[in-house]
Design an enzyme around this catalytic site. Structure first.
Site, mmCIF file in Angstrom:
data_model
loop_
_atom_site.group_PDB
_atom_site.id
_atom_site.type_symbol
_atom_site.label_atom_id
_atom_site.label_comp_id
_atom_site.label_asym_id
_atom_site.label_seq_id
_atom_site.Cartn_x
_atom_site.Cartn_y
_atom_site.Cartn_z
ATOM 1 N N SER A 1 5.037 -5.691 2.140
ATOM 2 C CA SER A 1 5.160 -7.259 2.427
ATOM 3 C C SER A 1 4.065 -8.157 2.750
ATOM 4 C CB SER A 1 6.117 -7.554 3.374
ATOM 5 O OG SER A 1 6.318 -9.088 3.627
ATOM 6 N N TYR B 1 8.736 -6.164 12.052
ATOM 7 C CA TYR B 1 8.792 -6.052 10.597
ATOM 8 C C TYR B 1 7.286 -6.198 9.934
ATOM 9 C CZ TYR B 1 9.739 -7.281 5.870
ATOM 10 O OH TYR B 1 9.927 -7.273 4.358
#
Length: 268
Positions: free
Chosen positions: A142, A156
Site C-alpha cells: 500500500s 496497517y
C-alpha cells in the site's frame, strides 16, 4: 525433482472481492490457471464460475487469520498436484481507530493475515519456484507503507512498510534463481476495503483524481511482476505523494499528512 507442469497455477489470496478478484480476472485473461482462496466460499465459487471458461479454476476456502491455514492450503495444493509458480499475497484489511480501541485478538488476527501468513505462504511455495527456475510473487502492499505515519489504523501502515521491505529483499535473493518479487503499492482504490472498515463516508470526500479502479490496479500489478519490477506505486497522484514523502523533510511531511489524515483515517 520431476519437471513441473507448465503453465503453473497462480494462487491468489483474498480473491473473493476487490483487487484480489481483479488480479484473478487479469491472470485469467492472460490464460493463467488459478487457485482462488478467501473466507467467503460463495464468492469464490461465483468468481470461478465466471472465469472457468477461460482457465482452470480451483477454489479452496481459507481463513488466513488461522495460524494453521497456510500449511493447510499448501498441503491441499500439493495433494491436488498443483504446481504454484505465481503467488499473489493480497488478503488483508485495516483495523480502524487508535491502537487501544480494539482488543488484542483483533490485532493478532490482522497481523496473522497481513504479515505472518504472507511470510509463511512465501516460505512454503518459494522453494519449488526456485527449483523450477521460474516464479512470480506479487505482494499487495500500500501507499500507506511509503508515507509518514498518521494516527489511526495503527498496524496497517507498519505492516505494509514491512511488506515492501520484505518484497525488495526477497527479490534480491530469488531473482538470480528465476523468481521475481514485486511490492504493489496502491493508493485509494475503488473496492470494498473502506466499507469493511467503516471509512466509506470519510474517504468519499477525497478528490476523485487520486482514485483508481481495482481492475486498473490489478492490471498494473500483474504487468509489474511479469516484467520484473520490484516496486510499483499506482497512479500519478500516488507517485507524487510517495515522492514528496521521500524528499520532503520528515517533520514537514508528517505535519502535512497529519493535517489531511482525518479525511481517510479514523483515530478515535
Amino acid at each position: 525433482m520431476p519437471t513441473p507442469p507448465s503453465p503453473g497455477y497462480a494462487l491468489v489470496t483474498g480473491a473473493s472481492s476487490g483487487i484480489g478478484a481483479d488480479i484473478a480476472r487479469e491472470y485469467a485473461r492472460r490464460g493463467k490457471p488459478l487457485v482462488l482462496t478467501a473466507r467467503r466460499v460463495e464468492r469464490l465459487e461465483a468468481l470461478a464460475a465466471e472465469l472457468s471458461a477461460q482457465v482452470p479454476c480451483v477454489v479452496i476456502a481459507t481463513d488466513l487469520a488461522d495460524p494453521a491455514a497456510p500449511a493447510k492450503l499448501f498441503a491441499e495444493t500439493q495433494a491436488r498436484g498443483l504446481f504454484v509458480d505465481t503467488l499473489v499475497n493480497n488478503a488483508g484489511y485495516g483495523v480502524p481507530g487508535r491502537y487501544l480501541s480494539a482488543d488484542w485478538k483483533t490485532h493478532a488476527d490482522s497481523l496473522q493475515v497481513l504479515l505472518t501468513s504472507v511470510a509463511h505462504l512465501t516460505h512454503l511455495y518459494l522453494p519449488a519456484m526456485e527449483a523450477a527456475g521460474r516464479g512470480r510473487i506479487l505482494n499487495v502492499a500500500s501507499l500507506a507503507g511509503l508515507v509518514p505515519p498518521t494516527a489511526g489504523h495503527t498496524l496497517y501502515g507498519a505492516t505494509k512498510a514491512w511488506l515492501i521491505r520484505f518484497s525488495e529483499t526477497l527479490d534480491q535473493e530469488s531473482r538470480p534463481r528465476g523468481v521475481h518479487v514485486t511490492a504493489l503499492c496502491p493508493g485509494m482504490t475503488y473496492t470494498e476495503f473502506h466499507d469493511v472498515n467503516g471509512m466509506r463516508e470519510k474517504v468519499s470526500k477525497l478528490p476523485k483524481g487520486i482514485w483508481l479502479s481495482s481492475a486498473d490496479v490489478a492490471r498494473l500489478g500483474v504487468d509489474a511482476v511479469e516484467s520484473g519490477r520490484t516496486r510499483l506505486v499506482t497512479g500519478r497522484a500516488n507517485k507524487l505523494i510517495a515522492g514528496l514523502s521521500k524528499y520532503l523533510p520528515d517533520r514537514l511531511a508528517r505535519a502535512l499528512l497529519a493535517s489531511k489524515s482525518k479525511d481517510f483515517r479514523d483515530a478515535d
